[in-house]
Design a protein around this motif. Structure first.
Motif, PDB file in Angstrom:
ATOM      1  N   MET A 118       0.843  -1.205   0.000  1.00  0.00           N
ATOM      2  CA  MET A 118       0.000   0.000   0.000  1.00  0.00           C
ATOM      3  C   MET A 118       0.878   1.256   0.000  1.00  0.00           C
ATOM      4  O   MET A 118       1.841   1.348   0.754  1.00  0.00           O
ATOM      5  CB  MET A 118      -0.870   0.013   1.274  1.00  0.00           C
ATOM      6  CG  MET A 118      -1.615   1.341   1.468  1.00  0.00           C
ATOM      7  SD  MET A 118      -2.322   1.451   3.149  1.00  0.00           S
ATOM      8  CE  MET A 118      -2.698   3.222   3.226  1.00  0.00           C
ATOM      9  N   THR A 119       0.529   2.192  -0.871  1.00  0.00           N
ATOM     10  CA  THR A 119       1.236   3.471  -0.899  1.00  0.00           C
ATOM     11  C   THR A 119       0.353   4.538  -0.257  1.00  0.00           C
ATOM     12  O   THR A 119      -0.821   4.658  -0.587  1.00  0.00           O
ATOM     13  CB  THR A 119       1.553   3.875  -2.347  1.00  0.00           C
ATOM     14  OG1 THR A 119       2.504   2.951  -2.871  1.00  0.00           O
ATOM     15  CG2 THR A 119       2.138   5.278  -2.405  1.00  0.00           C
ATOM     16  N   LEU A 120       0.945   5.266   0.695  1.00  0.00           N
ATOM     17  CA  LEU A 120       0.167   6.314   1.369  1.00  0.00           C
ATOM     18  C   LEU A 120       0.292   7.600   0.537  1.00  0.00           C
ATOM     19  O   LEU A 120       1.397   8.075   0.278  1.00  0.00           O
ATOM     20  CB  LEU A 120       0.716   6.509   2.786  1.00  0.00           C
ATOM     21  CG  LEU A 120      -0.249   7.143   3.787  1.00  0.00           C
ATOM     22  CD1 LEU A 120      -1.452   6.235   4.056  1.00  0.00           C
ATOM     23  CD2 LEU A 120       0.476   7.425   5.099  1.00  0.00           C
ATOM     24  N   ARG A 121      -0.889   8.161   0.179  1.00  0.00           N
ATOM     25  CA  ARG A 121      -0.905   9.342  -0.697  1.00  0.00           C
ATOM     26  C   ARG A 121      -1.096  10.605   0.125  1.00  0.00           C
ATOM     27  O   ARG A 121      -2.048  10.709   0.898  1.00  0.00           O
ATOM     28  CB  ARG A 121      -2.034   9.157  -1.733  1.00  0.00           C
ATOM     29  CG  ARG A 121      -1.766   7.936  -2.643  1.00  0.00           C
ATOM     30  CD  ARG A 121      -3.015   7.510  -3.387  1.00  0.00           C
ATOM     31  NE  ARG A 121      -4.084   7.129  -2.462  1.00  0.00           N
ATOM     32  CZ  ARG A 121      -5.328   6.778  -2.856  1.00  0.00           C
ATOM     33  NH1 ARG A 121      -5.624   6.763  -4.142  1.00  0.00           N
ATOM     34  NH2 ARG A 121      -6.236   6.461  -1.953  1.00  0.00           N
ATOM     35  N   PHE A 122      -0.185  11.532  -0.041  1.00  0.00           N
ATOM     36  CA  PHE A 122      -0.090  12.684   0.853  1.00  0.00           C
ATOM     37  C   PHE A 122      -0.476  14.003   0.195  1.00  0.00           C
ATOM     38  O   PHE A 122      -0.206  14.216  -0.999  1.00  0.00           O
ATOM     39  CB  PHE A 122       1.358  12.857   1.310  1.00  0.00           C
ATOM     40  CG  PHE A 122       1.697  12.088   2.554  1.00  0.00           C
ATOM     41  CD1 PHE A 122       1.609  12.684   3.797  1.00  0.00           C
ATOM     42  CD2 PHE A 122       2.102  10.770   2.467  1.00  0.00           C
ATOM     43  CE1 PHE A 122       1.946  11.976   4.938  1.00  0.00           C
ATOM     44  CE2 PHE A 122       2.428  10.055   3.602  1.00  0.00           C
ATOM     45  CZ  PHE A 122       2.346  10.652   4.850  1.00  0.00           C
ATOM     46  N   ALA A 123      -1.035  14.880   0.998  1.00  0.00           N
ATOM     47  CA  ALA A 123      -1.088  16.297   0.640  1.00  0.00           C
ATOM     48  C   ALA A 123      -0.389  17.081   1.744  1.00  0.00           C
ATOM     49  O   ALA A 123      -0.484  16.730   2.922  1.00  0.00           O
ATOM     50  CB  ALA A 123      -2.528  16.771   0.491  1.00  0.00           C
ATOM     51  N   SER A 132      10.791  11.181  -0.531  1.00  0.00           N
ATOM     52  CA  SER A 132      11.915  10.241  -0.538  1.00  0.00           C
ATOM     53  C   SER A 132      11.645   9.001   0.304  1.00  0.00           C
ATOM     54  O   SER A 132      12.532   8.181   0.491  1.00  0.00           O
ATOM     55  CB  SER A 132      13.179  10.947  -0.052  1.00  0.00           C
ATOM     56  OG  SER A 132      13.059  11.258   1.311  1.00  0.00           O
ATOM     57  N   THR A 133      10.422   8.850   0.828  1.00  0.00           N
ATOM     58  CA  THR A 133      10.124   7.672   1.640  1.00  0.00           C
ATOM     59  C   THR A 133       9.412   6.620   0.794  1.00  0.00           C
ATOM     60  O   THR A 133       8.359   6.905   0.223  1.00  0.00           O
ATOM     61  CB  THR A 133       9.225   8.060   2.837  1.00  0.00           C
ATOM     62  OG1 THR A 133       9.880   9.062   3.606  1.00  0.00           O
ATOM     63  CG2 THR A 133       8.948   6.840   3.717  1.00  0.00           C
ATOM     64  N   PRO A 134       9.998   5.432   0.714  1.00  0.00           N
ATOM     65  CA  PRO A 134       9.291   4.359   0.017  1.00  0.00           C
ATOM     66  C   PRO A 134       7.964   4.110   0.723  1.00  0.00           C
ATOM     67  O   PRO A 134       7.885   4.188   1.948  1.00  0.00           O
ATOM     68  CB  PRO A 134      10.226   3.149   0.178  1.00  0.00           C
ATOM     69  CG  PRO A 134      11.546   3.700   0.593  1.00  0.00           C
ATOM     70  CD  PRO A 134      11.262   4.971   1.314  1.00  0.00           C
ATOM     71  N   PHE A 151       5.219   8.156  10.982  1.00  0.00           N
ATOM     72  CA  PHE A 151       3.800   8.448  10.719  1.00  0.00           C
ATOM     73  C   PHE A 151       3.269   7.512   9.637  1.00  0.00           C
ATOM     74  O   PHE A 151       2.199   6.907   9.780  1.00  0.00           O
ATOM     75  CB  PHE A 151       3.659   9.915  10.292  1.00  0.00           C
ATOM     76  CG  PHE A 151       2.270  10.325   9.911  1.00  0.00           C
ATOM     77  CD1 PHE A 151       1.236  10.321  10.854  1.00  0.00           C
ATOM     78  CD2 PHE A 151       1.969  10.728   8.607  1.00  0.00           C
ATOM     79  CE1 PHE A 151      -0.052  10.719  10.497  1.00  0.00           C
ATOM     80  CE2 PHE A 151       0.690  11.122   8.255  1.00  0.00           C
ATOM     81  CZ  PHE A 151      -0.329  11.115   9.192  1.00  0.00           C
ATOM     82  N   ILE A 152       4.029   7.387   8.566  1.00  0.00           N
ATOM     83  CA  ILE A 152       3.620   6.524   7.457  1.00  0.00           C
ATOM     84  C   ILE A 152       3.444   5.091   7.946  1.00  0.00           C
ATOM     85  O   ILE A 152       2.446   4.424   7.651  1.00  0.00           O
ATOM     86  CB  ILE A 152       4.659   6.595   6.318  1.00  0.00           C
ATOM     87  CG1 ILE A 152       4.623   7.998   5.692  1.00  0.00           C
ATOM     88  CG2 ILE A 152       4.400   5.518   5.260  1.00  0.00           C
ATOM     89  CD1 ILE A 152       5.789   8.299   4.763  1.00  0.00           C
ATOM     90  N   ALA A 153       4.424   4.640   8.728  1.00  0.00           N
ATOM     91  CA  ALA A 153       4.348   3.264   9.235  1.00  0.00           C
ATOM     92  C   ALA A 153       3.118   3.077  10.114  1.00  0.00           C
ATOM     93  O   ALA A 153       2.405   2.078  10.006  1.00  0.00           O
ATOM     94  CB  ALA A 153       5.617   2.922  10.012  1.00  0.00           C
ATOM     95  N   ALA A 174      -1.438   1.224  13.259  1.00  0.00           N
ATOM     96  CA  ALA A 174      -0.947   1.277  14.640  1.00  0.00           C
ATOM     97  C   ALA A 174      -1.161   2.671  15.224  1.00  0.00           C
ATOM     98  O   ALA A 174      -1.500   3.625  14.512  1.00  0.00           O
ATOM     99  CB  ALA A 174       0.536   0.920  14.668  1.00  0.00           C
ATOM    100  N   ALA A 175      -0.968   2.795  16.532  1.00  0.00           N
ATOM    101  CA  ALA A 175      -1.058   4.107  17.170  1.00  0.00           C
ATOM    102  C   ALA A 175       0.106   4.967  16.688  1.00  0.00           C
ATOM    103  O   ALA A 175       1.202   4.467  16.425  1.00  0.00           O
ATOM    104  CB  ALA A 175      -1.009   3.949  18.685  1.00  0.00           C
TER     105      ALA A 175
END
Lengths: 333, 333, 333, 333
Positions: free
Chosen positions: D1-6, D23-25, D290-292, D298-299
């Protein structure tokens, strides 16, 4: 038992040893000899000892041990005389600048069953002792590489350079002794590379001021010594021993332990600039070790043999520089 | 202008350079070549570049520069091919293990007016750059002595030892380059003392694992390099430059900067254990310098000549060990 | 002129001062007094001085100065008696645990035109003196913040804790004096936060073992003191002074200066564990300063006023803990 | 899963987070919002993302998470809006300058079952993480005293001082969070002593530039924070944790690791001068955490509660300074 001492030579190093003797429980300073009356008188006034001639000390019943702090060219003779007189002898390094003369002197020591300790003060520095203790406790494993950085803050006077036998015999000789002590094996070959970089006059006198030396034992252990006569930042005295399990290193001694921080960064003091302040504890421990060895009838921690072998390494290094080649110690010893 | 790159070889070091290229403004990673499809694919997936053959890259109009990360025995050929193809070339050290082959290759670079940079990453380490800047700013005065402590945490696999040309050509070559760079004068003679102390098998393969090398310039400046293949405490990378006015020294990089204190004393972490983490900034700076040099039409900061001369020092050191004598660089170059 | 000394009290600190007096040129140890005959005898044997009673010393013509090393509750009386007897007085801190008693004593000192120095040994530590000298030389600019980390390796015996007046009067008092000395302004208010964290018994005795104290001057300069009775890694004694131009900091003293490196990282020795070894130079400088002040007819570098004010800060800190509030020094002094 | 950011806000800290996300996978930067078109465009050009309004992002199906880098007074509103929109939220500290507003916001987070992380970057600094890991591994035993030295190289612009809520809410808030994290117990009372020593104008604005704060937990553990807005030698960021078994300390980061030695002593570079260079690794780790947390369900490692409690300590410290007394945290929270 109190060990009763005479000091031969009331110069700079004689004063150091006089203070060490005077402040060591179990030792007493009985007499001082020096051809310069004022020098002898100064020590007499400070410590309440007698002023005597060398001949008188030789014949004194109330002197058990002598500390030889006279000029180098008198050392071997005095060692022989006082061994024959049955006194324990502590002699400043070197025994002599000539290897054959040293060998002859040591023969007399042996024949008279004399007790001789040669002054390699650095072995008694608390930090270097801690490095050696770490090795002996197995903390670095099998010793592989010894690195000695030994830099003087400034060259001695030109006339001393000639008299002293040159940098290897006068300055590096301490590093040669340290290398032998830390390697734990005798050195088999020596390569030395010497330059004149700080003062052309030193070169004219036949000496040099900058050198690197590689020592190697039969099993391939190595020591590297790096010397200069001019380190602007003080008396730089570091040793580092690498072994199979780790490394032990002794750091330098600054003039103090404060740090100043400002817009240009962090600043700390230069190194202690003088061998007598840097090695003040070593000189005290050294004499205490001599006293203990004599009092307990034990072997001295540094011997005439140590003096001979360190000088042989200096000779080999000189030959290496002169001939531009690797020199076996067996060529000189 | 954006510099368009192809990377030849997608192994460990190829990945380092791919990341550097991809993250440098002004550069773009266009293609990757590797006979191992999976390795190439990994980089393609990470950076969105093409996978091409070396021949295709040679013929590509959209590639301005190549980074050669293939096995050593292909370096010289690839340099020649890509110089002839008009691409700027960054090549990992060494150019070749044979001095004549390197010389022939550099002739082609010259004839084709090629742009070649050889990967001596340590010159781009921020700390070593700061030492060099201090020298150039006159802070140490005239350079007299360079001391390089360069210890790997562990030996490479035995099969790599044979392929790599041995410790001097593979590991010490970086130190030779650093010494030349810091001395500011070409080395005239080399003495090396090498031992097998950590792994007898290394000796059976004709290599060694522990060495000290003394380099000397015509004016008598000296550099000493001390190497081992096994430092239990990590990747030990120190340089120290002594000059007429002072000293500049670069310290090691630990895994972190915390200190733990307890009844046994003070404890800090081992050194960073791997050249890629220790020199991560150096690798990034190195590629950025290559890009800047190509883009601005300037000379590359490290050249084929640097590659040649460092290899010549390795050859001289090997000869010194083999023959047990001081070797002039003119004997090998 | 030689200053002739008597030492009152031959305990641990009396021995320290006896040695300092005996080894200082210009001073002579004439007599020792101690109700414990063996303790007095030990010093007599070591230094060849007389054993006398306090009354005899008071009446002695051949004693110029006394060093008071007796239990705290005798200090004020002895100061008064020996000032009246016309002797110069060096007294260990504190003068008394009661502020009014101290004030009354200082009145006698003043009336008798007595010469009194109170033993705040840390002001004579070479490193702390170097910090003060840096401040005085303008290196840190205007002082703003003083940070004192002062941690004992272990708590004293429980019965001493009661007798000593507690941590603030016994241990922190040195830090209070250092803070006053380094701030260069009198402290106006005190906030202290004290806990029992290392030994519940200390709490039962009405004392604490862990504390932070904030001192503040009228102009808003601040000092922070952090104390504990238990630092596993040794006697932690650091000071740091921040000013408008920079910072000056004094670092700790380890048992030696060697570093051991292995697969777990880098290891150095714990701190010197005992105030007498850590401050050996300070104790010697302290007595030398007293001798110089008396001999030259100059003011003593630490005075009864210093003793009074440091004790007042301890009282204010105690009140702050007891009442959980900020306390003005004017409330106690 | 890729987390999509704004990213909301393209200022200094928005740029830091944009780079971290890019730069974060496992993360992708989809959109940027900023009322200043040029700022948004700069990030669009660098990372190839869209420029959208906040409303558009709120409604975007292709955005999973937002990073709030807008001015402080918009934080609480945006947190509420994006939690309601079902996006994971990373928000720079502080949530708001008003404790009731923060509490109201956190209620919305709870009601919407929102995922919120507050940006206390220092918890993600590798060195501070190593200190925490040492505590958690039992290396220091039971924590007793935390010492935080936190000094900025210079004060922010005067207009920022007013907007930021003052030193405690803007600067010390990081130290309050570190203290809570390291103490491992909630703080019960706060005493703060604040001064204006570097710039009178700061005082006129109702703020201060120099402070010491003592925090205390119910069990008597303490933390001391020492702050200044002006450290000439750089950004001074040290923490030290004393426990029953030992101490763990994190040292500063200099601009480089070289030492220059000359006749004046030893010199090293000032500290890294800017929070973004000092904490570059921390910012990257923070976003990765945060991404993890979001990806793994998780919390988050730092929560709205952490933001609330750090702000409460700032409020308590302000009250302590205003009223010159010890303040219970329960008075403000």
């Amino acid at each position: 038992m109190t060990l009763r001492f005479a000091i031969l030579g009331a110069g700079r190093i004689g004063q150091v040893h006089a203070r060490a003797v005077a402040s060591t429980p179990g030792a007493r300073l009985v007499a001082i000899a020096d051809p310069v009356a004022a020098a002898a008188e100064k020590l007499r006034a400070a410590y309440g000892c007698d002023v005597r001639t060398i001949e008188q000390i030789e014949a004194s019943d109330d002197v058990d041990a002598v500390v030889i702090c006279t000029p180098t060219d008198t050392h071997a003779d005095l060692i022989e005389r006082f061994c024959r007189a049955g006194k324990a002898v502590f002699c400043e390094k070197p025994i002599d600048l000539s290897l054959p003369r040293v060998a002859a002197c040591l023969k007399v020591v042996q024949e008279t069953n004399g007790k001789l300790m040669v002054g390699f003060n650095r072995r008694f520095d608390p930090d270097f002792m801690a490095v050696k203790a770490a090795i002996d406790a197995g903390k670095v494993g099998a010793v592989e590489m010894v690195t000695i950085t030994s830099r003087d803050p400034g060259a001695p006077p030109h006339d001393y350079i000639t008299r002293s036998g040159g940098m290897f015999r006068d300055m590096t000789i301490h590093d040669f002794d340290m290398a032998r002590w830390l390697l734990g094996e005798e050195v088999e070959s020596v390569f030395a590379s010497a330059s004149v970089l700080t003062d052309a006059k030193i070169g004219e006198l036949g000496d040099f001021d900058s050198a690197n030396v590689i020592l190697r034992t039969a099993s391939g252990k190595q020591a590297i010594i790096t010397n200069t006569r001019r380190a602007s930042y003080g008396y730089d005295q570091r040793i580092e021993v690498l072994g199979s399990k780790g490394m032990a290193a002794a750091e330098n001694h600054g003039e103090n332990r404060i740090v100043l921080a400002d817009a240009d960064g962090f600043h700390s003091a230069p190194l202690l600039n003088f061998f007598m302040t840097r090695y003040v504890a070593a000189y005290a421990n050294e004499i205490a070790s001599f006293i203990a060895a004599v009092t307990e009838g034990a072997a001295t921690p540094t011997t005439g043999e140590d003096g001979l072998r360190a000088l042989a390494l200096a000779e080999a290094a000189l030959k290496s520089v002169a001939e531009g080649r690797l020199v076996k110690v067996s060529e000189v010893l």
